[in-house]
Design an enzyme around this catalytic site. Structure first.
Site, mmCIF file in Angstrom:
data_model
loop_
_atom_site.group_PDB
_atom_site.id
_atom_site.type_symbol
_atom_site.label_atom_id
_atom_site.label_comp_id
_atom_site.label_asym_id
_atom_site.label_seq_id
_atom_site.Cartn_x
_atom_site.Cartn_y
_atom_site.Cartn_z
ATOM 1 N N HIS A 58 38.530 45.018 45.457
ATOM 2 C CA HIS A 58 37.449 44.188 45.980
ATOM 3 C C HIS A 58 37.949 42.777 46.273
ATOM 4 O O HIS A 58 38.878 42.284 45.638
ATOM 5 C CB HIS A 58 36.204 44.200 45.088
ATOM 6 C CG HIS A 58 36.264 43.442 43.806
ATOM 7 N ND1 HIS A 58 36.105 44.053 42.582
ATOM 8 C CD2 HIS A 58 36.425 42.127 43.533
ATOM 9 C CE1 HIS A 58 36.163 43.136 41.627
ATOM 10 N NE2 HIS A 58 36.371 41.952 42.178
ATOM 11 N N ASN A 107 40.055 47.244 41.789
ATOM 12 C CA ASN A 107 39.670 48.324 42.709
ATOM 13 C C ASN A 107 39.776 47.880 44.167
ATOM 14 O O ASN A 107 39.283 48.555 45.065
ATOM 15 C CB ASN A 107 38.240 48.809 42.403
ATOM 16 C CG ASN A 107 37.205 47.699 42.566
ATOM 17 O OD1 ASN A 107 37.531 46.577 42.960
ATOM 18 N ND2 ASN A 107 35.950 48.009 42.275
ATOM 19 N N GLU A 116 32.611 45.228 47.041
ATOM 20 C CA GLU A 116 33.113 46.391 46.321
ATOM 21 C C GLU A 116 33.474 47.510 47.304
ATOM 22 O O GLU A 116 33.021 47.507 48.451
ATOM 23 C CB GLU A 116 32.027 46.900 45.359
ATOM 24 C CG GLU A 116 31.641 45.900 44.264
ATOM 25 C CD GLU A 116 32.635 45.896 43.091
ATOM 26 O OE1 GLU A 116 33.823 46.187 43.291
ATOM 27 O OE2 GLU A 116 32.191 45.599 41.969
ATOM 28 N N ASP A 175 31.392 33.584 45.954
ATOM 29 C CA ASP A 175 30.387 34.464 45.350
ATOM 30 C C ASP A 175 29.762 33.852 44.102
ATOM 31 O O ASP A 175 30.234 32.841 43.580
ATOM 32 C CB ASP A 175 31.001 35.843 45.023
ATOM 33 C CG ASP A 175 32.368 35.753 44.348
ATOM 34 O OD1 ASP A 175 32.757 34.658 43.916
ATOM 35 O OD2 ASP A 175 33.045 36.785 44.249
HETATM 36 C C1 GLP Z 1 35.878 38.749 40.335
HETATM 37 C C2 GLP Z 1 35.684 37.806 41.512
HETATM 38 C C3 GLP Z 1 36.772 37.957 42.535
HETATM 39 C C4 GLP Z 1 38.117 37.970 41.854
HETATM 40 C C5 GLP Z 1 38.204 39.150 40.930
HETATM 41 C C6 GLP Z 1 39.531 39.272 40.224
HETATM 42 O O1 GLP Z 1 35.276 39.968 40.488
HETATM 43 N N1 GLP Z 1 34.425 37.951 42.132
HETATM 44 O O2 GLP Z 1 36.678 36.919 43.489
HETATM 45 O O3 GLP Z 1 39.136 38.041 42.825
HETATM 46 O O4 GLP Z 1 37.187 38.991 39.951
HETATM 47 O O5 GLP Z 1 39.517 38.513 39.071
HETATM 48 P P1 GLP Z 1 40.769 38.104 38.227
HETATM 49 O O6 GLP Z 1 41.470 37.047 39.020
HETATM 50 O O7 GLP Z 1 40.207 37.564 36.955
HETATM 51 O O8 GLP Z 1 41.582 39.325 38.049
#
Ligand code: GLP
Length: 251
Positions: free
Chosen positions: A138, A136, A143, A67
């Site tokens: 995702h 949440n 989402e 992404d």
């Molecule tokens: C972002 C990314 C996700 C990731 C998520 C969790 O939203 N787009 O790919 O898994 O954050 O992030 P973190 O690993 O910092 O908790």
């Protein structure tokens, strides 16, 4: 779904790096699906050290990222393109011409989604997809919603994601409101999936993902029906699951 215990973030990162290195060793020309966020940073650090020591060779690997924020050019230090260079690509011997990420600056949503789906398709699909998980539920930037997405799409980020990700920006107002993301259908078509999660904040969602019902309201819940998913978590992220269903956790 295999769920593997790690005592802390260091152990999680080593286990995940070994898993990815094994994939690259077994199939040097493999396609790796890569993730951003804070969770995989330790894994990437271990992979960089392994590559430096000559223990893993990324020269034939192709990479496709999940992404990118809309509106951020690659040079912006909050873009995921920048993150990948900083945290992995500049520290391993991958050919950066073989790395791919959605173009957050393309204002033509339909064209960008089509282009990125074609990129993934042209590689013959993903051998190993690395994932984090949002608080949440995702995955990538898919989402919670009424339906699972198929291919690349442009999403409106939820308030909870903006809130969670604002720590990387000067303020919540600076977090882009939209992002391009690989679809859940594409993620599910990866041959293997590896998820990493750490910290107290992930305890509820890891339990929900593994034991709750499969619903697009918890996008990661669909991983329950993928044939080859490994989830590596530290003890903090596993605390609820270990209380509710300890038999699901491999130690
Ligand atoms: C972002 C990314 C996700 C990731 C998520 C969790 O939203 N787009 O790919 O898994 O954050 O992030 P973190 O690993 O910092 O908790």
């Amino acid at each position: 779904m295999r769920i593997i215990y790690a005592k802390d973030y260091d152990e999680l990162s080593k286990k995940a790096a070994n898993f990815i290195a094994a994939q690259v060793t077994m199939k040097p020309e493999c396609v790796l699906g890569l993730a951003t966020g804070s969770s995989p940073i330790g894994t990437y650090k271990c992979l960089k050290a392994m590559c430096k020591n000559g223990d893993v060779d990324f020269s034939k690997v192709k990479a496709v990222n999940l992404d990118e924020y809309c509106g951020l050019p690659k040079t912006n230090d909050q873009s995921y393109a920048y993150f990948m260079k900083e945290n992995l690509f500049d520290g391993i011997n991958i050919d950066q011409a073989n790395t791919n990420i959605p173009d957050g600056t393309n204002p033509d949503v339909a064209a960008e989604c089509k282009r990125y789906d074609a990129v993934v398709k042209s590689m013959g699909g993903v051998d190993l997809q690395l994932l984090g998980i949002g608080n949440n539920g995702h995955i990538a930037f898919n989402e919670p919603s009424d339906s699972f997405s198929l291919g690349t799409n442009c999403v409106n980020l939820t308030e909870s994601t903006i809130e969670a990700n604002k720590r990387f920006f000067e303020s919540a107002d600076d977090v882009p409101r939209k992002a391009y993301t690989m679809g859940v259908g594409t993620i599910m078509s990866a041959k293997k999936i590896l998820m990493v999660a750490n910290g107290d904040a992930k305890a509820d969602i890891i339990c929900e993902m593994a034991t709750g019902k499969i619903t697009p309201n918890v996008p990661a819940s669909i991983l329950q029906i993928h044939p080859d998913v490994t989830v590596i978590c530290d003890e903090k992220a596993l605390q609820k699951l270990m209380a509710v269903a300890p038999e699901l956790v491999e130690r």
